[in-house]
Motif scaffolding. Structure first.
Motif, PDB file in Angstrom:
ATOM      1  N   ASP A   3      89.315  41.135  50.056  1.00 39.54           N
ATOM      2  CA  ASP A   3      90.073  42.186  50.736  1.00 39.54           C
ATOM      3  C   ASP A   3      89.879  42.190  52.245  1.00 39.54           C
ATOM      4  OD1 ASP A   3      90.647  45.268  48.927  1.00 39.54           O
ATOM      5  OD2 ASP A   3      91.589  43.312  48.847  1.00 39.54           O
ATOM      6  N   GLU A   4      88.732  41.712  52.670  1.00 40.88           N
ATOM      7  CA  GLU A   4      88.358  41.840  54.076  1.00 40.88           C
ATOM      8  C   GLU A   4      89.429  41.335  55.048  1.00 40.88           C
ATOM      9  OE1 GLU A   4      85.881  43.523  55.532  1.00 40.88           O
ATOM     10  OE2 GLU A   4      85.652  44.207  53.469  1.00 40.88           O
ATOM     11  N   GLU A   6      92.466  40.947  54.569  1.00 47.92           N
ATOM     12  CA  GLU A   6      93.812  41.439  54.311  1.00 47.92           C
ATOM     13  C   GLU A   6      94.166  42.699  55.104  1.00 47.92           C
ATOM     14  OE1 GLU A   6      94.311  41.798  50.118  1.00 47.92           O
ATOM     15  OE2 GLU A   6      94.707  39.665  49.872  1.00 47.92           O
ATOM     16  N   LYS A   7      93.183  43.339  55.696  1.00 48.78           N
ATOM     17  CA  LYS A   7      93.477  44.563  56.446  1.00 48.78           C
ATOM     18  C   LYS A   7      93.910  44.238  57.867  1.00 48.78           C
ATOM     19  CE  LYS A   7      90.863  48.030  53.967  1.00 48.78           C
ATOM     20  NZ  LYS A   7      90.162  47.165  53.010  1.00 48.78           N
ATOM     21  N   ASP A   8      94.977  43.485  57.965  1.00 46.72           N
ATOM     22  CA  ASP A   8      95.447  43.091  59.291  1.00 46.72           C
ATOM     23  C   ASP A   8      96.764  43.774  59.640  1.00 46.72           C
ATOM     24  OD1 ASP A   8      97.058  41.822  57.510  1.00 46.72           O
ATOM     25  OD2 ASP A   8      96.795  39.806  58.318  1.00 46.72           O
TER      26      ASP A   8
ATOM     27  N   ARG B   5     107.294  42.173  60.448  1.00 47.65           N
ATOM     28  CA  ARG B   5     106.139  43.016  60.749  1.00 47.65           C
ATOM     29  C   ARG B   5     106.244  43.536  62.190  1.00 47.65           C
ATOM     30  NH1 ARG B   5     100.310  42.809  61.268  1.00 47.65           N
ATOM     31  NH2 ARG B   5      99.976  44.516  62.727  1.00 47.65           N
ATOM     32  N   ASN B  54      85.999  46.225  62.650  1.00 48.40           N
ATOM     33  CA  ASN B  54      86.800  45.155  62.061  1.00 48.40           C
ATOM     34  C   ASN B  54      87.875  44.712  63.053  1.00 48.40           C
ATOM     35  OD1 ASN B  54      88.188  43.455  60.242  1.00 48.40           O
ATOM     36  ND2 ASN B  54      89.408  45.167  59.459  1.00 48.40           N
ATOM     37  N   VAL B  56      90.699  42.599  64.439  1.00 52.03           N
ATOM     38  CA  VAL B  56      91.712  41.662  63.938  1.00 52.03           C
ATOM     39  C   VAL B  56      92.351  40.928  65.105  1.00 52.03           C
ATOM     40  CG1 VAL B  56      93.867  41.424  62.649  1.00 52.03           C
ATOM     41  CG2 VAL B  56      92.161  43.089  61.909  1.00 52.03           C
ATOM     42  N   ASN B  60      96.397  44.562  67.377  1.00 51.80           N
ATOM     43  CA  ASN B  60      96.072  45.574  66.373  1.00 51.80           C
ATOM     44  C   ASN B  60      95.257  46.725  66.965  1.00 51.80           C
ATOM     45  OD1 ASN B  60      97.277  44.025  64.299  1.00 51.80           O
ATOM     46  ND2 ASN B  60      95.772  44.828  62.858  1.00 51.80           N
ATOM     47  N   HIS B 113      89.083  50.155  45.716  1.00 54.42           N
ATOM     48  CA  HIS B 113      88.651  48.803  45.370  1.00 54.42           C
ATOM     49  C   HIS B 113      87.124  48.705  45.372  1.00 54.42           C
ATOM     50  CE1 HIS B 113      89.095  44.533  45.007  1.00 54.42           C
ATOM     51  NE2 HIS B 113      88.398  44.319  46.094  1.00 54.42           N
ATOM     52  N   TRP B 122      90.239  54.612  53.530  1.00 56.06           N
ATOM     53  CA  TRP B 122      91.370  53.703  53.791  1.00 56.06           C
ATOM     54  C   TRP B 122      92.399  53.835  52.660  1.00 56.06           C
ATOM     55  CZ3 TRP B 122      93.480  49.557  51.080  1.00 56.06           C
ATOM     56  CH2 TRP B 122      94.434  48.793  51.786  1.00 56.06           C
ATOM     57  N   TYR B 178      97.670  36.506  49.773  1.00 62.51           N
ATOM     58  CA  TYR B 178      98.119  37.814  50.224  1.00 62.51           C
ATOM     59  C   TYR B 178      98.668  38.608  49.043  1.00 62.51           C
ATOM     60  CZ  TYR B 178     100.188  41.446  53.032  1.00 62.51           C
ATOM     61  OH  TYR B 178     100.509  42.670  53.562  1.00 62.51           O
ATOM     62  N   GLN B 180      98.553  42.487  47.755  1.00 58.84           N
ATOM     63  CA  GLN B 180      98.081  43.862  47.959  1.00 58.84           C
ATOM     64  C   GLN B 180      98.918  44.840  47.152  1.00 58.84           C
ATOM     65  OE1 GLN B 180      96.189  45.081  51.650  1.00 58.84           O
ATOM     66  NE2 GLN B 180      97.723  43.840  52.651  1.00 58.84           N
TER      67      GLN B 180
END
Lengths: 10, 215
Positions: A3-4, A6-8, B5, B54, B56, B60, B113, B122, B178, B180
């Protein structure tokens, strides 16, 4: 860890 | 990052600019739901708690800060600005926060999760964003003479959601890892909520009439 990278989205 | 996106994010940004223009430009927040705005602020706060842990991309991080800043400003104007707060339709904006926050919290606790504070919050933000527009849509139904800026604000916000779905479809086929499901399901639900609004938005645009949602 799967998951890490994927949070983009906002 | 793909074009869907980026276009989605730009629609989101534009919706906020339109709303801020309306609020600060004509000093009125008539037809805008403070409840929806406060829910969005809560969505951003709970989702972007990882802002400094975190990283990115610069894009972001900047966008996260912009969304947090602008949504705080909107809530501030509507609640505390001496002139603007007088134009808030408080009596009409009656949707109960708890009706949206409680199920989102229960679902987040049930389906997260991993059980860390950041991850549960989240997940909560994903559920809450899906339904946060509802007070706004209810208020629009009750508003006579919806002005163009308000109609366009909701339209841009709905477009952002639609473009995110195209972005996910694109990513599904172009990226191996990918997947989700939670985000996709909530995103689709969120977009479906806008369908009724879109229908009347296009109808008014086609007939060159003022937007009005039937109660």
């Amino acid at each position: 860890a799967e998951d890490e990278d994927e949070k983009d989205e906002l | 990052m793909n074009v869907f996106r980026l276009a989605g994010d730009m629609m989101h940004l534009l919706s906020i600019v339109v709303l801020l223009l309306k609020i600060t430009g004509i000093k009125s927040c008539r037809g805008i739901s403070l409840k929806t705005q406060e829910l969005y602020l809560l969505v951003f706060i709970t989702r972007y708690l990882d802002i400094f842990t975190n990283f990115v991309s610069l894009y972001n991080t900047v966008m996260k800060l912009v969304f947090l800043g602008t949504s705080s400003a909107i809530v501030y104007y509507m609640r505390y600005d001496r002139i603007i707060k007088l134009t808030y339709d408080k009596e009409q904006d009656t949707f109960k926060y708890l009706l949206l926050v409680a199920p989102s919290a229960v679902l987040a606790l049930a389906t997260s999760h991993v059980y860390t504070v950041l991850e549960v919050l989240w997940t909560f933000s994903i559920y809450l964003e899906a339904v946060a527009i509802m007070p706004q849509l209810v208020l629009l139904q009750r508003t006579q003479n919806i002005d163009n800026l308000t109609g366009n604000y909701v339209f841009l916000l709905g477009s952002y959601r639609g473009l995110y779905i195209l972005n996910w479809i694109y990513r599904f086929f172009t990226e191996k890892h990918y997947r989700q499901w939670l985000v996709w399901t909530c995103g689709v639900v969120q977009t479906i909520i806008y369908c009724d609004f879109f229908y009347y938005y296009f109808l008014s645009w086609q007939n060159n009439e003022k937007l009005a949602l039937p109660a």
